[in-house]
Design a protein around this motif. Structure first.
Motif, mmCIF file in Angstrom:
data_model
loop_
_atom_site.group_PDB
_atom_site.id
_atom_site.type_symbol
_atom_site.label_atom_id
_atom_site.label_comp_id
_atom_site.label_asym_id
_atom_site.label_seq_id
_atom_site.Cartn_x
_atom_site.Cartn_y
_atom_site.Cartn_z
ATOM 1 N N SER A 177 -68.016 28.588 -107.607
ATOM 2 C CA SER A 177 -68.396 29.889 -108.155
ATOM 3 C C SER A 177 -67.182 30.487 -108.862
ATOM 4 O O SER A 177 -66.039 30.281 -108.456
ATOM 5 N N VAL A 178 -67.447 31.202 -109.943
ATOM 6 C CA VAL A 178 -66.395 31.737 -110.793
ATOM 7 C C VAL A 178 -66.712 33.186 -111.118
ATOM 8 O O VAL A 178 -67.873 33.553 -111.322
ATOM 9 N N ARG A 179 -65.658 33.983 -111.187
ATOM 10 C CA ARG A 179 -65.802 35.383 -111.575
ATOM 11 C C ARG A 179 -64.682 35.699 -112.562
ATOM 12 O O ARG A 179 -63.561 35.214 -112.419
ATOM 13 N N PHE A 180 -65.003 36.508 -113.565
ATOM 14 C CA PHE A 180 -64.020 36.934 -114.560
ATOM 15 C C PHE A 180 -63.755 38.423 -114.364
ATOM 16 O O PHE A 180 -64.654 39.237 -114.517
ATOM 17 N N ASP A 181 -62.517 38.738 -113.987
ATOM 18 C CA ASP A 181 -62.126 40.114 -113.693
ATOM 19 C C ASP A 181 -61.166 40.641 -114.754
ATOM 20 O O ASP A 181 -60.529 39.883 -115.479
ATOM 21 N N LEU A 182 -61.065 41.947 -114.776
ATOM 22 C CA LEU A 182 -60.103 42.629 -115.635
ATOM 23 C C LEU A 182 -59.279 43.562 -114.763
ATOM 24 O O LEU A 182 -59.826 44.270 -113.919
ATOM 25 N N ILE A 183 -57.978 43.527 -114.958
ATOM 26 C CA ILE A 183 -57.102 44.511 -114.319
ATOM 27 C C ILE A 183 -56.428 45.298 -115.430
ATOM 28 O O ILE A 183 -55.764 44.737 -116.297
ATOM 29 N N GLU A 184 -56.661 46.609 -115.389
ATOM 30 C CA GLU A 184 -56.033 47.529 -116.337
ATOM 31 C C GLU A 184 -54.848 48.186 -115.626
ATOM 32 O O GLU A 184 -54.962 48.580 -114.468
ATOM 33 N N TYR A 185 -53.750 48.321 -116.352
ATOM 34 C CA TYR A 185 -52.582 48.966 -115.763
ATOM 35 C C TYR A 185 -52.019 49.996 -116.735
ATOM 36 O O TYR A 185 -51.824 49.716 -117.912
ATOM 37 N N TYR A 186 -51.793 51.196 -116.211
ATOM 38 C CA TYR A 186 -51.240 52.312 -116.979
ATOM 39 C C TYR A 186 -49.949 52.762 -116.289
ATOM 40 O O TYR A 186 -49.992 53.485 -115.285
ATOM 41 N N PRO A 187 -48.795 52.318 -116.789
ATOM 42 C CA PRO A 187 -47.538 52.567 -116.082
ATOM 43 C C PRO A 187 -47.148 54.035 -115.954
ATOM 44 O O PRO A 187 -46.585 54.429 -114.930
ATOM 45 N N LYS A 188 -47.421 54.847 -116.961
ATOM 46 C CA LYS A 188 -47.043 56.267 -116.871
ATOM 47 C C LYS A 188 -47.757 56.957 -115.724
ATOM 48 O O LYS A 188 -47.204 57.846 -115.080
ATOM 49 N N GLU A 189 -48.984 56.541 -115.473
ATOM 50 C CA GLU A 189 -49.774 57.126 -114.385
ATOM 51 C C GLU A 189 -49.632 56.336 -113.090
ATOM 52 O O GLU A 189 -50.163 56.744 -112.055
ATOM 53 N N GLN A 190 -48.945 55.180 -113.166
ATOM 54 C CA GLN A 190 -48.865 54.261 -112.034
ATOM 55 C C GLN A 190 -50.276 53.959 -111.513
ATOM 56 O O GLN A 190 -50.535 53.991 -110.311
ATOM 57 N N LYS A 191 -51.174 53.671 -112.452
ATOM 58 C CA LYS A 191 -52.581 53.489 -112.127
ATOM 59 C C LYS A 191 -53.020 52.063 -112.458
ATOM 60 O O LYS A 191 -52.787 51.582 -113.565
ATOM 61 N N LEU A 192 -53.640 51.420 -111.487
ATOM 62 C CA LEU A 192 -54.199 50.088 -111.657
ATOM 63 C C LEU A 192 -55.697 50.175 -111.400
ATOM 64 O O LEU A 192 -56.124 50.758 -110.404
ATOM 65 N N ILE A 193 -56.482 49.601 -112.297
ATOM 66 C CA ILE A 193 -57.936 49.583 -112.143
ATOM 67 C C ILE A 193 -58.384 48.128 -112.139
ATOM 68 O O ILE A 193 -58.121 47.393 -113.100
ATOM 69 N N HIS A 194 -59.044 47.717 -111.061
ATOM 70 C CA HIS A 194 -59.533 46.345 -110.942
ATOM 71 C C HIS A 194 -61.045 46.355 -111.164
ATOM 72 O O HIS A 194 -61.788 46.909 -110.354
ATOM 73 N N VAL A 195 -61.476 45.737 -112.252
ATOM 74 C CA VAL A 195 -62.892 45.657 -112.581
ATOM 75 C C VAL A 195 -63.357 44.243 -112.268
ATOM 76 O O VAL A 195 -62.999 43.293 -112.975
ATOM 77 N N MET A 196 -64.105 44.102 -111.182
ATOM 78 C CA MET A 196 -64.579 42.774 -110.794
ATOM 79 C C MET A 196 -65.789 42.393 -111.638
ATOM 80 O O MET A 196 -66.622 43.250 -111.963
ATOM 81 N N ASP A 197 -65.863 41.095 -111.964
ATOM 82 C CA ASP A 197 -66.985 40.570 -112.755
ATOM 83 C C ASP A 197 -67.139 41.386 -114.042
ATOM 84 O O ASP A 197 -68.214 41.807 -114.408
#
Length: 116
Positions: free
Chosen positions: A92-112
């Protein structure tokens, strides 16, 4: 921070985040036949292909909005080549996206985040 350094920094942040969540990192900065995959990881018998996008600001849109269909096609092609090379079919395979905004120190993990 220069774009290349920002990307490398974001990939390190994303890798550490995934490790903390229990993922096993199989590849990082994989270059195969002219294509690139940021991270290939595994969790619960599932292969996870992760594209990491960093943006210093949202002035020109979010990291997710900057992803182009051509780039996704290259990621899918690279992954297919990697699976053939490693002989890892029928997983099984999933394609994720991780967004990173350094000024906000914010990481967003979008699964699938995207499907072929």
């Amino acid at each position: 921070m220069k774009t290349q350094h920002l990307g490398q920094h974001a990939e390190t942040i994303a890798t550490n985040y995934l490790l903390q969540k229990g993922y096993v990192i199989l590849e990082r900065n994989l270059h195969i036949h002219g294509y690139e995959i940021d991270i290939i990881a595994e969790i619960d018998q599932c292969l996870v292909v992760v594209e990491v996008k960093a943006r210093s600001s949202k002035t020109y849109g979010t990291a997710r909005e900057q992803l182009k269909i051509e780039q996704l096609k290259r990621i899918f092609s690279a992954f297919e080549l990697w699976v053939q090379k490693k002989k890892l079919g029928h997983r099984s395979v999933r394609f994720d996206l991780i967004e990173y905004y350094p000024k906000e120190q914010k990481l967003i993990h979008v699964m699938d985040a995207f499907r072929e």
